[in-house]
Design a protein around this motif. Structure first.
Motif, mmCIF file in Angstrom:
data_model
loop_
_atom_site.group_PDB
_atom_site.id
_atom_site.type_symbol
_atom_site.label_atom_id
_atom_site.label_comp_id
_atom_site.label_asym_id
_atom_site.label_seq_id
_atom_site.Cartn_x
_atom_site.Cartn_y
_atom_site.Cartn_z
ATOM 1 N N PRO A 17 0.796 -1.234 0.000
ATOM 2 C CA PRO A 17 0.000 0.000 0.000
ATOM 3 C C PRO A 17 0.832 1.290 0.000
ATOM 4 O O PRO A 17 0.452 2.268 -0.617
ATOM 5 N N SER A 18 1.954 1.287 0.666
ATOM 6 C CA SER A 18 2.777 2.494 0.777
ATOM 7 C C SER A 18 3.683 2.632 -0.445
ATOM 8 O O SER A 18 4.504 1.760 -0.731
ATOM 9 N N GLY A 19 3.537 3.749 -1.146
ATOM 10 C CA GLY A 19 4.354 3.980 -2.336
ATOM 11 C C GLY A 19 5.839 3.998 -2.036
ATOM 12 O O GLY A 19 6.640 3.441 -2.791
ATOM 13 N N SER A 20 6.245 4.624 -0.932
ATOM 14 C CA SER A 20 7.675 4.686 -0.608
ATOM 15 C C SER A 20 8.215 3.308 -0.220
ATOM 16 O O SER A 20 9.321 2.931 -0.634
ATOM 17 N N LEU A 21 7.438 2.537 0.534
ATOM 18 C CA LEU A 21 7.874 1.180 0.873
ATOM 19 C C LEU A 21 7.900 0.293 -0.370
ATOM 20 O O LEU A 21 8.797 -0.533 -0.541
ATOM 21 N N ARG A 22 6.919 0.472 -1.245
ATOM 22 C CA ARG A 22 6.872 -0.311 -2.484
ATOM 23 C C ARG A 22 8.135 -0.052 -3.314
ATOM 24 O O ARG A 22 8.759 -0.984 -3.818
ATOM 25 N N ALA A 23 8.542 1.200 -3.413
ATOM 26 C CA ALA A 23 9.746 1.546 -4.177
ATOM 27 C C ALA A 23 10.990 0.905 -3.553
ATOM 28 O O ALA A 23 11.837 0.348 -4.263
ATOM 29 N N ARG A 24 11.109 0.956 -2.232
ATOM 30 C CA ARG A 24 12.263 0.334 -1.557
ATOM 31 C C ARG A 24 12.259 -1.177 -1.723
ATOM 32 O O ARG A 24 13.297 -1.796 -1.940
ATOM 33 N N GLN A 25 11.068 -1.783 -1.594
ATOM 34 C CA GLN A 25 10.989 -3.238 -1.748
ATOM 35 C C GLN A 25 11.303 -3.655 -3.179
ATOM 36 O O GLN A 25 11.976 -4.662 -3.394
ATOM 37 N N GLY A 62 2.303 -6.613 1.497
ATOM 38 C CA GLY A 62 2.565 -5.852 2.707
ATOM 39 C C GLY A 62 1.263 -5.487 3.389
ATOM 40 O O GLY A 62 0.327 -5.032 2.733
ATOM 41 N N LEU A 63 1.207 -5.708 4.684
ATOM 42 C CA LEU A 63 0.004 -5.399 5.462
ATOM 43 C C LEU A 63 0.366 -4.515 6.646
ATOM 44 O O LEU A 63 1.472 -4.592 7.176
ATOM 45 N N ARG A 64 -0.567 -3.711 7.053
ATOM 46 C CA ARG A 64 -0.377 -2.852 8.217
ATOM 47 C C ARG A 64 -0.721 -3.577 9.523
ATOM 48 O O ARG A 64 -0.130 -3.334 10.545
ATOM 49 N N SER A 65 -1.734 -4.450 9.464
ATOM 50 C CA SER A 65 -2.203 -5.148 10.664
ATOM 51 C C SER A 65 -2.968 -6.390 10.230
ATOM 52 O O SER A 65 -3.146 -6.627 9.050
ATOM 53 N N VAL A 89 4.265 -9.541 4.590
ATOM 54 C CA VAL A 89 5.221 -8.696 5.308
ATOM 55 C C VAL A 89 4.406 -7.689 6.100
ATOM 56 O O VAL A 89 3.596 -6.957 5.534
ATOM 57 N N VAL A 90 4.594 -7.672 7.420
ATOM 58 C CA VAL A 90 3.806 -6.799 8.290
ATOM 59 C C VAL A 90 4.696 -6.094 9.295
ATOM 60 O O VAL A 90 5.794 -6.541 9.572
ATOM 61 N N ASP A 91 4.184 -5.006 9.860
ATOM 62 C CA ASP A 91 4.855 -4.378 10.989
ATOM 63 C C ASP A 91 3.822 -3.830 11.950
ATOM 64 O O ASP A 91 2.842 -3.254 11.489
ATOM 65 N N PRO A 92 4.012 -4.005 13.210
ATOM 66 C CA PRO A 92 4.891 -4.985 13.853
ATOM 67 C C PRO A 92 4.236 -6.371 13.818
ATOM 68 O O PRO A 92 3.019 -6.481 13.689
ATOM 69 N N LEU A 93 5.043 -7.373 13.955
ATOM 70 C CA LEU A 93 4.533 -8.738 13.849
ATOM 71 C C LEU A 93 4.620 -9.445 15.201
ATOM 72 O O LEU A 93 5.693 -9.808 15.655
ATOM 73 N N ALA A 94 3.475 -9.615 15.830
ATOM 74 C CA ALA A 94 3.393 -10.390 17.064
ATOM 75 C C ALA A 94 2.993 -11.816 16.690
ATOM 76 O O ALA A 94 2.456 -12.057 15.614
ATOM 77 N N GLN A 95 3.251 -12.748 17.556
ATOM 78 C CA GLN A 95 2.965 -14.154 17.269
ATOM 79 C C GLN A 95 1.498 -14.413 16.903
ATOM 80 O O GLN A 95 1.239 -15.160 15.968
ATOM 81 N N PRO A 96 0.516 -13.800 17.577
ATOM 82 C CA PRO A 96 -0.882 -14.030 17.161
ATOM 83 C C PRO A 96 -1.142 -13.547 15.730
ATOM 84 O O PRO A 96 -1.903 -14.179 14.997
ATOM 85 N N LEU A 97 -0.516 -12.453 15.323
ATOM 86 C CA LEU A 97 -0.685 -11.953 13.965
ATOM 87 C C LEU A 97 -0.060 -12.913 12.957
ATOM 88 O O LEU A 97 -0.646 -13.218 11.923
ATOM 89 N N TYR A 108 4.433 -17.791 4.248
ATOM 90 C CA TYR A 108 5.450 -17.177 5.094
ATOM 91 C C TYR A 108 4.913 -15.861 5.606
ATOM 92 O O TYR A 108 4.111 -15.211 4.944
ATOM 93 N N CYS A 109 5.412 -15.445 6.767
ATOM 94 C CA CYS A 109 5.017 -14.174 7.351
ATOM 95 C C CYS A 109 6.238 -13.569 8.032
ATOM 96 O O CYS A 109 6.859 -14.227 8.876
ATOM 97 N N PHE A 110 6.596 -12.341 7.639
ATOM 98 C CA PHE A 110 7.794 -11.694 8.158
ATOM 99 C C PHE A 110 7.473 -10.325 8.730
ATOM 100 O O PHE A 110 6.604 -9.613 8.221
ATOM 101 N N ASP A 111 8.218 -9.952 9.763
ATOM 102 C CA ASP A 111 8.156 -8.617 10.342
ATOM 103 C C ASP A 111 8.970 -7.694 9.435
ATOM 104 O O ASP A 111 10.142 -7.946 9.181
#
Length: 132
Positions: A17-25, A62-65, A89-97, A108-111
């Motif tokens: 969703p984030s244009g700046s994160l998309r460009a970096r990724q 990429g997900l926010r939550s 790919v999410v931030d922040p990633l807690a075990q329940p998420l 796969y799921c990464f912080d």
């Protein structure tokens, strides 16, 4: 027609969703040899038609939550592309998420902030395995 003697180069579709994160990724993904990024977009629901058209081997989303909408997006991609490798790919990633994303259909799921090296290693491994 693809030559049967040539190795398959896995294709990847990025949804962020984030244009700046998309460009970096996209910059990071471009440095991974053995994977070809075929498209990128901002929203899983808006990109679903393109995802099914391109039928990528790997989808990175990429997900926010772990909102109901985010989990719905994971299920929708899994339903439309049952054979793809689905990486969340999410931030922040807690075990329940992480558990909720995996249960919804991700492979796969990464912080986003703590596990970028693990994400890259996984993508490197997926690219290497495509040649075997």
């Amino acid at each position: 027609m693809r030559d049967a003697n040539l190795p398959h180069l896995p294709t990847l579709y990025l949804v962020e969703p984030s244009g700046s994160l998309r460009a970096r990724q996209l910059n990071m993904l471009a440095r991974i040899s053995g994977i070809r990024v075929i498209a990128a977009g901002a929203s899983a629901s808006a990109e679903l038609a393109s995802l099914t058209h391109y039928h990528p081997d790997i989808v990175v989303i990429g997900l926010r939550s772990a909102s109901a909408r985010a989990l719905h997006d994971i299920r929708a991609i899994r339903s439309a592309l049952p054979d793809c490798v689905l990486v969340v790919v999410v931030d922040p990633l807690a075990q329940p998420l992480r558990h909720a994303c995996l249960k919804a259909g991700s492979d796969y799921c990464f912080d986003r902030t703590l596990e970028l090296e693990a994400l890259r290693a996984t993508l490197d491994r997926l690219a290497a395995n495509a040649y075997h």
